[in-house]
Write a protein that holds these residues in place. Structure first.
Motif, PDB file in Angstrom:
ATOM      1  N   THR A 165     -57.793 -28.161 -18.291  1.00  0.00           N
ATOM      2  CA  THR A 165     -58.605 -29.053 -17.461  1.00  0.00           C
ATOM      3  C   THR A 165     -57.718 -29.745 -16.432  1.00  0.00           C
ATOM      4  O   THR A 165     -56.503 -29.789 -16.568  1.00  0.00           O
TER       5      THR A 165
ATOM      6  N   ASP B 117     -70.828 -35.521 -16.633  1.00  0.00           N
ATOM      7  CA  ASP B 117     -71.464 -34.205 -16.751  1.00  0.00           C
ATOM      8  C   ASP B 117     -72.339 -33.921 -15.539  1.00  0.00           C
ATOM      9  O   ASP B 117     -72.325 -32.817 -14.993  1.00  0.00           O
TER      10      ASP B 117
ATOM     11  N   ALA C  66     -70.002 -26.217  -4.867  1.00  0.00           N
ATOM     12  CA  ALA C  66     -68.847 -25.358  -4.583  1.00  0.00           C
ATOM     13  C   ALA C  66     -69.249 -23.889  -4.596  1.00  0.00           C
ATOM     14  O   ALA C  66     -68.839 -23.112  -3.723  1.00  0.00           O
ATOM     15  N   GLN C  67     -70.058 -23.489  -5.569  1.00  0.00           N
ATOM     16  CA  GLN C  67     -70.506 -22.100  -5.634  1.00  0.00           C
ATOM     17  C   GLN C  67     -71.343 -21.731  -4.408  1.00  0.00           C
ATOM     18  O   GLN C  67     -71.197 -20.649  -3.845  1.00  0.00           O
ATOM     19  N   ARG C  68     -72.210 -22.643  -3.971  1.00  0.00           N
ATOM     20  CA  ARG C  68     -73.011 -22.387  -2.766  1.00  0.00           C
ATOM     21  C   ARG C  68     -72.127 -22.261  -1.533  1.00  0.00           C
ATOM     22  O   ARG C  68     -72.344 -21.396  -0.689  1.00  0.00           O
TER      23      ARG C  68
ATOM     24  N   VAL D 218     -71.120 -30.835  -8.515  1.00  0.00           N
ATOM     25  CA  VAL D 218     -69.983 -30.381  -7.711  1.00  0.00           C
ATOM     26  C   VAL D 218     -69.791 -28.876  -7.879  1.00  0.00           C
ATOM     27  O   VAL D 218     -69.521 -28.153  -6.908  1.00  0.00           O
ATOM     28  N   GLN D 219     -69.937 -28.376  -9.095  1.00  0.00           N
ATOM     29  CA  GLN D 219     -69.785 -26.937  -9.328  1.00  0.00           C
ATOM     30  C   GLN D 219     -70.852 -26.159  -8.564  1.00  0.00           C
ATOM     31  O   GLN D 219     -70.556 -25.154  -7.918  1.00  0.00           O
ATOM     32  N   ASP D 220     -72.086 -26.636  -8.601  1.00  0.00           N
ATOM     33  CA  ASP D 220     -73.169 -25.979  -7.882  1.00  0.00           C
ATOM     34  C   ASP D 220     -72.901 -25.982  -6.379  1.00  0.00           C
ATOM     35  O   ASP D 220     -73.057 -24.958  -5.708  1.00  0.00           O
TER      36      ASP D 220
ATOM     37  N   VAL E  75     -69.993 -33.251 -12.479  1.00  0.00           N
ATOM     38  CA  VAL E  75     -69.319 -31.956 -12.602  1.00  0.00           C
ATOM     39  C   VAL E  75     -70.292 -30.818 -12.313  1.00  0.00           C
ATOM     40  O   VAL E  75     -69.975 -29.888 -11.568  1.00  0.00           O
ATOM     41  N   ALA E  76     -71.491 -30.893 -12.861  1.00  0.00           N
ATOM     42  CA  ALA E  76     -72.486 -29.840 -12.622  1.00  0.00           C
ATOM     43  C   ALA E  76     -72.880 -29.790 -11.149  1.00  0.00           C
ATOM     44  O   ALA E  76     -72.986 -28.700 -10.562  1.00  0.00           O
TER      45      ALA E  76
END
Length: 95
Positions: free
Chosen positions: A7, A35, A45-47, A41-43, A38-39
């Motif tokens: 991490t 949580d 970043a993937q987009r 930001v991850q979404d 993080v979810a």
């Protein structure tokens, strides 16, 4: 045997209004603020990566691309010579 997940820490200064909004959104979804962030930001970043890496074509452009693939011109003599030289180099290896 359990796998160990590496991490990294991320810190950000945000306004109290944004913090309150994040806290409310996390509560609505039954998550912790961490949580939720993080979810989200991850979404995002993937987009962003997908938008940079995926080419989207209109229907007309898709048809034009497919037609170009299906009716590709015959290779020119120079291209044939280049392929022959490449095959020869692969067979003989470096000198």
């Amino acid at each position: 045997m359990a796998s160990v997940v590496s991490t990294a820490r991320l810190e950000a200064r945000i306004s109290t209004d944004l913090h309150a909004l994040l806290k409310r959104a996390a509560e609505i979804q039954g998550r912790t603020v961490t949580d939720f962030v993080v979810a989200a930001v991850q979404d995002a970043a993937q987009r962003a990566v997908e938008q940079a890496e995926v080419i989207r074509l209109s229907r007309a452009d898709q048809e034009c691309f497919a037609q170009a693939l299906l009716s590709a011109p015959k290779p020119a003599p120079a291209l044939k010579r280049a392929f022959a030289r490449h095959r020869k180099l692969l067979r003989t290896g470096p000198e």
